[in-house]
Every structure is written in C-alpha cells, then in structure tokens.
Design a protein around this motif. Structure first.
Motif, PDB file in Angstrom:
ATOM      1  N   GLY A  46     104.575  63.564  62.245  1.00 29.05           N
ATOM      2  CA  GLY A  46     103.550  62.765  62.896  1.00 29.05           C
ATOM      3  C   GLY A  46     102.677  63.617  63.794  1.00 29.05           C
ATOM      4  O   GLY A  46     102.809  64.839  63.848  1.00 29.05           O
ATOM      5  N   ARG A  47     101.773  62.947  64.476  1.00 27.52           N
ATOM      6  CA  ARG A  47     100.876  63.631  65.415  1.00 27.52           C
ATOM      7  C   ARG A  47     100.770  62.793  66.674  1.00 27.52           C
ATOM      8  O   ARG A  47     100.824  61.571  66.629  1.00 27.52           O
ATOM      9  N   ARG A  48     100.623  63.487  67.792  1.00 26.22           N
ATOM     10  CA  ARG A  48     100.435  62.814  69.068  1.00 26.22           C
ATOM     11  C   ARG A  48      99.181  63.396  69.694  1.00 26.22           C
ATOM     12  O   ARG A  48      99.040  64.616  69.812  1.00 26.22           O
ATOM     13  N   THR A  49      98.283  62.543  70.098  1.00 22.28           N
ATOM     14  CA  THR A  49      97.032  63.020  70.673  1.00 22.28           C
ATOM     15  C   THR A  49      97.181  63.230  72.179  1.00 22.28           C
ATOM     16  O   THR A  49      97.912  62.510  72.846  1.00 22.28           O
ATOM     17  N   HIS A  75      90.061  66.038  68.627  1.00 25.04           N
ATOM     18  CA  HIS A  75      91.108  65.703  69.577  1.00 25.04           C
ATOM     19  C   HIS A  75      92.081  66.872  69.639  1.00 25.04           C
ATOM     20  O   HIS A  75      92.178  67.656  68.694  1.00 25.04           O
ATOM     21  N   LEU A  76      92.816  66.959  70.720  1.00 26.01           N
ATOM     22  CA  LEU A  76      93.890  67.945  70.820  1.00 26.01           C
ATOM     23  C   LEU A  76      95.187  67.225  70.478  1.00 26.01           C
ATOM     24  O   LEU A  76      95.561  66.257  71.139  1.00 26.01           O
ATOM     25  N   TYR A  77      95.837  67.712  69.420  1.00 24.61           N
ATOM     26  CA  TYR A  77      97.052  67.064  68.924  1.00 24.61           C
ATOM     27  C   TYR A  77      98.273  67.958  69.098  1.00 24.61           C
ATOM     28  O   TYR A  77      98.168  69.179  69.148  1.00 24.61           O
ATOM     29  N   GLU A  78      99.408  67.323  69.126  1.00 19.31           N
ATOM     30  CA  GLU A  78     100.684  68.007  68.926  1.00 19.31           C
ATOM     31  C   GLU A  78     101.188  67.482  67.581  1.00 19.31           C
ATOM     32  O   GLU A  78     101.508  66.301  67.448  1.00 19.31           O
ATOM     33  N   LEU A  79     101.205  68.377  66.585  1.00 17.25           N
ATOM     34  CA  LEU A  79     101.702  68.000  65.266  1.00 17.25           C
ATOM     35  C   LEU A  79     103.194  68.304  65.237  1.00 17.25           C
ATOM     36  O   LEU A  79     103.636  69.354  65.714  1.00 17.25           O
ATOM     37  N   VAL A 147      99.421  67.600  58.823  1.00 18.88           N
ATOM     38  CA  VAL A 147     100.755  67.012  58.947  1.00 18.88           C
ATOM     39  C   VAL A 147     101.370  66.826  57.564  1.00 18.88           C
ATOM     40  O   VAL A 147     102.552  67.111  57.355  1.00 18.88           O
ATOM     41  N   LYS A 148     100.575  66.401  56.611  1.00 18.87           N
ATOM     42  CA  LYS A 148     101.080  66.177  55.257  1.00 18.87           C
ATOM     43  C   LYS A 148     101.479  67.492  54.576  1.00 18.87           C
ATOM     44  O   LYS A 148     102.445  67.539  53.826  1.00 18.87           O
ATOM     45  N   GLU A 149     100.749  68.583  54.845  1.00 22.21           N
ATOM     46  CA  GLU A 149     101.029  69.878  54.225  1.00 22.21           C
ATOM     47  C   GLU A 149     102.320  70.507  54.742  1.00 22.21           C
ATOM     48  O   GLU A 149     102.984  71.233  54.018  1.00 22.21           O
ATOM     49  N   GLY A 150     102.664  70.287  55.991  1.00 22.00           N
ATOM     50  CA  GLY A 150     103.873  70.877  56.560  1.00 22.00           C
ATOM     51  C   GLY A 150     103.562  72.042  57.474  1.00 22.00           C
ATOM     52  O   GLY A 150     102.466  72.597  57.439  1.00 22.00           O
ATOM     53  N   PRO A 151     104.551  72.457  58.283  1.00 17.64           N
ATOM     54  CA  PRO A 151     104.296  73.432  59.337  1.00 17.64           C
ATOM     55  C   PRO A 151     104.177  74.882  58.891  1.00 17.64           C
ATOM     56  O   PRO A 151     103.387  75.626  59.413  1.00 17.64           O
ATOM     57  N   ALA A 152     104.981  75.311  57.938  1.00 24.22           N
ATOM     58  CA  ALA A 152     104.977  76.729  57.550  1.00 24.22           C
ATOM     59  C   ALA A 152     105.481  76.844  56.133  1.00 24.22           C
ATOM     60  O   ALA A 152     106.201  75.984  55.637  1.00 24.22           O
ATOM     61  N   SER A 153     105.112  77.933  55.494  1.00 26.32           N
ATOM     62  CA  SER A 153     105.577  78.127  54.126  1.00 26.32           C
ATOM     63  C   SER A 153     106.845  78.957  54.067  1.00 26.32           C
ATOM     64  O   SER A 153     107.605  78.872  53.128  1.00 26.32           O
ATOM     65  N   VAL A 154     107.102  79.783  55.108  1.00 27.17           N
ATOM     66  CA  VAL A 154     108.291  80.645  55.106  1.00 27.17           C
ATOM     67  C   VAL A 154     109.055  80.477  56.421  1.00 27.17           C
ATOM     68  O   VAL A 154     108.471  80.516  57.497  1.00 27.17           O
ATOM     69  N   LEU A 155     110.356  80.306  56.299  1.00 27.48           N
ATOM     70  CA  LEU A 155     111.255  80.171  57.438  1.00 27.48           C
ATOM     71  C   LEU A 155     112.287  81.289  57.327  1.00 27.48           C
ATOM     72  O   LEU A 155     112.845  81.499  56.259  1.00 27.48           O
ATOM     73  N   THR A 169     117.466  85.855  55.484  1.00 26.75           N
ATOM     74  CA  THR A 169     117.129  84.951  54.391  1.00 26.75           C
ATOM     75  C   THR A 169     115.750  84.394  54.703  1.00 26.75           C
ATOM     76  O   THR A 169     115.529  83.850  55.776  1.00 26.75           O
ATOM     77  N   ASP A 170     114.826  84.564  53.772  1.00 27.90           N
ATOM     78  CA  ASP A 170     113.519  83.910  53.867  1.00 27.90           C
ATOM     79  C   ASP A 170     113.571  82.676  52.983  1.00 27.90           C
ATOM     80  O   ASP A 170     113.883  82.770  51.789  1.00 27.90           O
ATOM     81  N   PHE A 171     113.269  81.523  53.578  1.00 21.58           N
ATOM     82  CA  PHE A 171     113.260  80.269  52.843  1.00 21.58           C
ATOM     83  C   PHE A 171     111.816  79.878  52.592  1.00 21.58           C
ATOM     84  O   PHE A 171     111.033  79.726  53.532  1.00 21.58           O
ATOM     85  N   TYR A 172     111.452  79.731  51.318  1.00 21.56           N
ATOM     86  CA  TYR A 172     110.091  79.370  50.927  1.00 21.56           C
ATOM     87  C   TYR A 172     110.038  77.862  50.704  1.00 21.56           C
ATOM     88  O   TYR A 172     110.401  77.360  49.642  1.00 21.56           O
ATOM     89  N   ALA A 173     109.569  77.160  51.719  1.00 23.65           N
ATOM     90  CA  ALA A 173     109.595  75.695  51.724  1.00 23.65           C
ATOM     91  C   ALA A 173     108.742  75.073  50.626  1.00 23.65           C
ATOM     92  O   ALA A 173     109.076  74.018  50.104  1.00 23.65           O
ATOM     93  N   LYS A 174     107.652  75.723  50.262  1.00 25.08           N
ATOM     94  CA  LYS A 174     106.734  75.118  49.292  1.00 25.08           C
ATOM     95  C   LYS A 174     107.006  75.545  47.848  1.00 25.08           C
ATOM     96  O   LYS A 174     106.320  75.111  46.936  1.00 25.08           O
TER      97      LYS A 174
END
Length: 188
Positions: A46-49, A75-79, A147-155, A169-174
C-alpha cells in the motif's frame, strides 16, 4: 592386464589417501558453501501519503484546489510492501552469522530480527516477516503503479561457513522460473 593395474593403483593410493585425509579435511571445510535458499511470499502492500509536496505548480494567489484536481498533483508517499521471508538451508553445511545487508534506497525491517549468533542448521528453515518501505514523490496514479511493481528486483542474504568464509544468496523476485530465483556466490 588393465585389471591388474587398477588393483595395484588402489593398493598404492588407498594408504596415501588415508595419510592425506587429516590435511585435506580442514582445507575442504574452508571451501564448503552453505546454500541458503530464499523465498518471499507476498502478504500485502500500500501507500500512505504525507501530503502534497512543494514541487507542484499551485494556482496563483492561494486559489483553492478542487478535489478532482488532487490526482494531478505530486504527493510525498511512503510505499510499503509486506512479505513472509522464508530461509531454508538446502545443504549439509551449517550457515553461520546470517545478515541482511542494506539495500540502497529501500528501508527493510525483518521481524524477528536476525540473530547474528544463531546458526541455520543443515536442512533447517526459518520464517520471518519482511517489510520494505521507500519514500516516493509522485502523483497517486504513478505511486499505485510502483506499489504494484514491487520494491526491488534483487534481495541479498549473506552468511558464513564454519571457517568464516562469506557467501551470499541473491534472490531475484521478478524471475518467473522458480529454479533461477536463487543465485549463490562468494562475497569478495
């Protein structure tokens, strides 16, 4: 004739291998790599403005903005994204000193926090709650898209073997193919 050579080689090399075993074992332990697999299970996002930013072109003379026009302003959001983080040691080697390095531009909190002193035993599994947040300035529609795309591609998760050699370990979320989501390596 070839069988005789084979039996002679086994008779000679067997005792040599026994003699070298105490020297090879510590060297082998230095290079043994734990394989900590990562899995993320999406929970919610979600997002909070935090209100409109000063980077907008507001109407002159303090004129009121209609509610219908708010979607056109930045707006300034926190995603925020919440996941279940599952770590599984898919090896016969214990993983020590697990840590979660910082990821640029993303604030990540893990509950319960990683206990740096508690190793992940062979074939063991741990479950955490991972929350990722980023500050983001945009229109509401653009924020919803991110928000729909997600925060990062690699964790990345880092850990050590018993001799202190660091691995990751690199985790490729996408990545769509489950067999390619985890990539293992040595921290240089």
């Amino acid at each position: 004739m070839p069988e005789a050579i084979l039996f002679t080689a086994i008779k000679v090399l067997g005792p040599v291998a026994k003699l070298l075993s105490p020297f090879v074992s510590p060297i082998r332990k230095y290079f043994e790599q734990p394989k900590v697999a990562v899995r993320l299970v999406f929970q919610h996002s979600g997002r909070r403005t935090h209100g409109m930013t000063q980077n907008n072109k507001f109407p002159p003379n303090g004129e009121a903005i209609s509610i219908g026009d708010l979607a056109n302003y930045n707006h300034l959001y926190e995603l925020r994204w919440n996941f279940e983080l599952i770590l599984t040691n898919n090896s016969e080697i214990t993983a020590y000193r697990l840590r979660f390095p910082e990821h640029e531009g993303i604030k990540v909190t893990i509950e319960p926090a990683f206990d740096y002193t508690f190793p992940l035993a062979p074939n063991a599994r741990r479950v955490y709650t991972l929350t990722a947040t980023i500050p983001y300035e945009s229109t509401p529609a653009e924020a919803d898209k991110v928000v729909k795309e997600g925060p990062a591609s690699v964790l990345r998760i880092e850990y050590e073997n018993i001799k202190g050699r660091r691995y990751y370990t690199d985790f490729y979320a996408k990545e769509k193919d489950e067999t390619k989501k985890n990539e293992y390596g040595v921290v240089e």
